[in-house]
Structure formats: C-alpha cells, structure tokens
Scaffold this active site. Sequence first.
Site, PDB file in Angstrom:
ATOM      1  N   GLU A 206       0.822  -1.202   0.000  1.00  0.00           N
ATOM      2  CA  GLU A 206       0.000   0.000   0.000  1.00  0.00           C
ATOM      3  C   GLU A 206       0.861   1.258   0.000  1.00  0.00           C
ATOM      4  O   GLU A 206       1.889   1.340   0.670  1.00  0.00           O
ATOM      5  CB  GLU A 206      -0.927   0.012   1.225  1.00  0.00           C
TER       6      GLU A 206
ATOM      7  N   CYS B  95      -6.901   4.146  -2.192  1.00  0.00           N
ATOM      8  CA  CYS B  95      -7.028   2.695  -2.230  1.00  0.00           C
ATOM      9  C   CYS B  95      -8.367   2.161  -2.706  1.00  0.00           C
ATOM     10  O   CYS B  95      -8.412   1.313  -3.609  1.00  0.00           O
ATOM     11  CB  CYS B  95      -6.681   2.101  -0.867  1.00  0.00           C
TER      12      CYS B  95
END
Length: 561
Positions: A40, A79
């Site tokens: 991430e 995200c």
Amino acid sequence: MKPILFSLLVILNLSCKVEQDKKTPKIAKQQPNILWIVCEDISPTLSFYGDNTAKTPHLDALSKESLIYDNAYAVVGVCAPSRSAIVTGMYPTTLGTMHMRTGKDIQSWGNRNYKKETNVVDLEGKSVIEYAAVIPEYVKCFPEYLREVGYFTSNHQKTDYQFAAPVTVWNQNNAQAHWRNRANGQPFFSVFNFDITHESKIWKNSKLPMTVNPDSVPLPSYYQDTKTSRTDVARNYSNIELLDEQVGKLIAQLKKDGLYDNTIIFFYSDHGGPLPRQKRDIHKSGLHVPFMVKDLKGTKGRTDRLVSFVDLAPTILSLAGAEIPDYLQGKAFMGEKDSQPRDYVFGTSDRFDEITDRSRAVYDKQYLYVINDFPEKLWYKDISYRLQVPMMKEMIQLRDENKLNAVQSTWFQPKQDEELFDIKNDPNRLHNLADNPKFADVKNRMRTALLKFRDSHTDLGMLPESQLINKMWPNFEQPVTQSVMLSAVETSQGKTVTLSTKTKGASIAYIISDTSEEKLDFNSPWQVYSKPINVKQGQYIYTMAQRIGYKETEISKTKIE
C-alpha cells in the site's frame, strides 16, 4: 469541454455506454498458480527504479527474475476506488465507485451498518450517507470467474472495493487465507496485502526503530527541508524496508512448498506514495506505481509498456486460459489474450473523504494532460485524515506564516482549466506547459484522447453523489437480494438441484452438508453456483445470494427428500 456539457452527455448515455456480456468463462486450457504481493501507498522509490535509499534485498532478488514495468498506473490515487478497478476490470467512474470512501466495506465481513449522518457533502452541498456501491448487474469480481474454472482463490485479507464482496468471490477471505488451504493439485490465485507502508504508518510506526537516516533521504523540492519532513520521509523508507522483510517471508513459504518455479508472481502497490502531494493526487506521484511480474518463461528486464490497473482482471483471466468477458474495460497484457499495447492510460479524481472535486487525466509514455472541472478549487485538500502526518501539519503552519517558497506554495494555489506536464523531464509537475505554444500539438493530441475517453465511457462522477446514491439505493435504503429459489429433479443418484433468484446479477453460493447443524458465516467454504448440482437424498443444501451493493439474503437450509 465544460462540465455542464459533460453532464448532458452522461445523462443521455448513462444506460448505454458499456456492452453486457453474460457468458460464463470457458474451462481454462492452462492453469498456472498466480500470486499477488500487494503493498500500500508506495511510489517507485525502490532500487530497481533507481532509488537506493531503502535496502530491499528480497524485492531486489525478485526483480532480477522479473519483468519490471516502468509505466504502470493506478486509476485513482487512493485505495478503495483503485481496488474496485483492480477486482472488476472496470473504471470506477463507470461503476460508481470513484468516491473515497463510500462505506465500511474495508473487509467483506463484520459490521455493515451504514451511517445516515456523515460530515460529507457532494458538489451541490447535499449530504452524503455511507453506502455500498451498486455496480452494473453484469459486472462480477473477476476471481469468481477463476473459481468457476477450478481455481482456489484466497485473499489475505483486505478487500476495500467500495462494496462488500460476495462470498462467491473468494474461497477464503480472511487472516487465515493462504494457498496452503487448497485441495491437492488445485491451481491457486492468492492475494496477500501488506499495509506496513500505508499512510497511517507514518505516525503509527513513529516509535519503531528508524532504519534509514533522515539526513540522507532525497527530499523533493516541493517539501520544506526541515527535521519533521526528513523524519517522515525516512519513516516511509524505513517502512519499505519492513515491507521487504514481509515479502521475503512470503516468498520463503512459496519456495518451501516447492511452488516458486511454477507460480507467476505479481508485485505492485495499490497507488502512489503516502506523503503530501502523493496519495490522492492525479499526477504521477499519486498514480505511478512499482510493478513487476515473474512469469513461468523466465522473462526478465524492463518494459516501457503502458499498463493500467483496469488491465489486471483481463490479464489474470488470460494467464489462466479463461474466457475474458466482453464488458471488461481493461486490456490483457500477458497470456493467451495478450492485446495490442496501449497508447494511453487514464486517471480520475473525485471525492476524497470529506472533500469533493473532479479532475480527469490521460498519460502517454512522456506526457500527462489534465482537465480540471473546478479550477477554482485548490489541489491541496484539507483532509482530516492526512493532517495526522506530522510534516503535513507543519506544512500548513508554514503556509499560514508565509514561510513556504514559490515551489512549495504551488500546491495551495487554484488549479488551471488544463494542465500539461512532461513527466519524463519534470516528474514533480512543476512546469505547466498547457499554454506553451511549443507544445500545442502535444496538448491537442492528449486532449483529444481524454475527451474521447470521457465521451465513450460512462462517467457517474458527473452526477452529484447524493443523486447517484439515490439511484443505487432508492430512497437511500440499501436494496436486498431476493431469496434463493430451489427446484429439484429426481435422478438415479439422488436429485439434480437448480438454484435461482429474481435479483438480476446476483451471485448464488451454496454448501452441501450431511447435517442440519452447520454453523455458517461469511468465512464458511461457500461454493459458486453456475449450473445444476447433484445432491443425495437426505443431504442438506445451504444457500445465499448477493448482488454487489445489495444486502445479501439470509442463509437458507433445505433438506433433499
């Protein structure tokens, strides 16, 4: 083109932009194992992209056996919309998943109570409730297609798709999900999500040992050169080193199981880096990601091929030998259905948390062109979550004290209608070339590509979000999938059972058991229903169904008499 004109185009074309294809994928010809290593919030700040600040021996070793992509891009710089594109092969603006964040579906189990009261408003100032996006009825999460052709699919463990993934998508979708739980000899598609580099780890890991010297980190010119900035940047690189350790352990498991040589490995980040002017940005710092693939042919080196995250779903189906549904908007870049390389990739930017805006972008291998529908808004968005990053708070303070220089201040100025950047020679987007006559031909070419994209793809971001929600959730109440209906025909070995539901686009899951005492939940071993199934007399069949964005049915139990 003005925003109001786009709005008219969207309203006229809302229901006819994407062609439906409801074919079931054919049985795979080849079924390699596929592993996704997903991290991430990192940009290509790794040694195999030329940045040696973080020491990453495990990723370095993998890169030497992989094809490294120099032009891989997320669709959105945050995200959840990004992950919705990955799992569906569709642009978030087509699905209605472009606003970050819609609800609480970070994992697809647990509390799904959506709040009616939030601090979020849309572009018209109307309140926005929490919701799960209701996507077109013909769109599925692509791992469901893999399951139908025999794959074991596992996700460890984040989903965050802007909707709850139906239980038909993953064989396992939790903290225990692993390829080791599949049947002997069964091909697998396994995803492991590592959050150690997430934006929040800039402050949450502040008490961990710093493994990178703050005095030695490269500092972009748009950051203030202070102890706070250097500490946060060094923390990001230190988190990348922690990520490398986790990746090393996972690859060691694969080798221990004797699977390394016959597993295709993807490594990528869900979008760009976690620091200010990176995450949530539609520019290169927000969308450009590290991306490499170790295939079974031993392909190594680098490629400048343009890749978009919408290409991942068709690429995995292509590698698995499965049929690629016609509705997918991505293009396969590997496998049997490897397609013509892209000339462009596209990015979108809408609501991020409590701040709403709208921009659209197109990239080629050298240039970035952006249309800002609301140029009066700042590029900087005063998002409360990001204010937990120490250097962000310091930047705001220095701005208010007029202590930022001209480059550092640009983020806090209004945008222009159009932007054009030479991302090869100006990766930090400091020089807007949109009004430079020397680049008029480039701008016209890029603008034409972006307008064609906007005209040929449904863009639900043109609708005020509250209006969009009311279309998905009539009267702002979540629709419910209708119950599963069962019919049975007698056979010599029991009965052939057919399952159906009146809710179009719903996926049906089932479990066959010898007992009526099953304790079932979202983590149970649900099977995907695609054709009539044989059930012995005396057995029980448990069923549930869900259309994406709808509430799933209650679990039903039927004894086959």
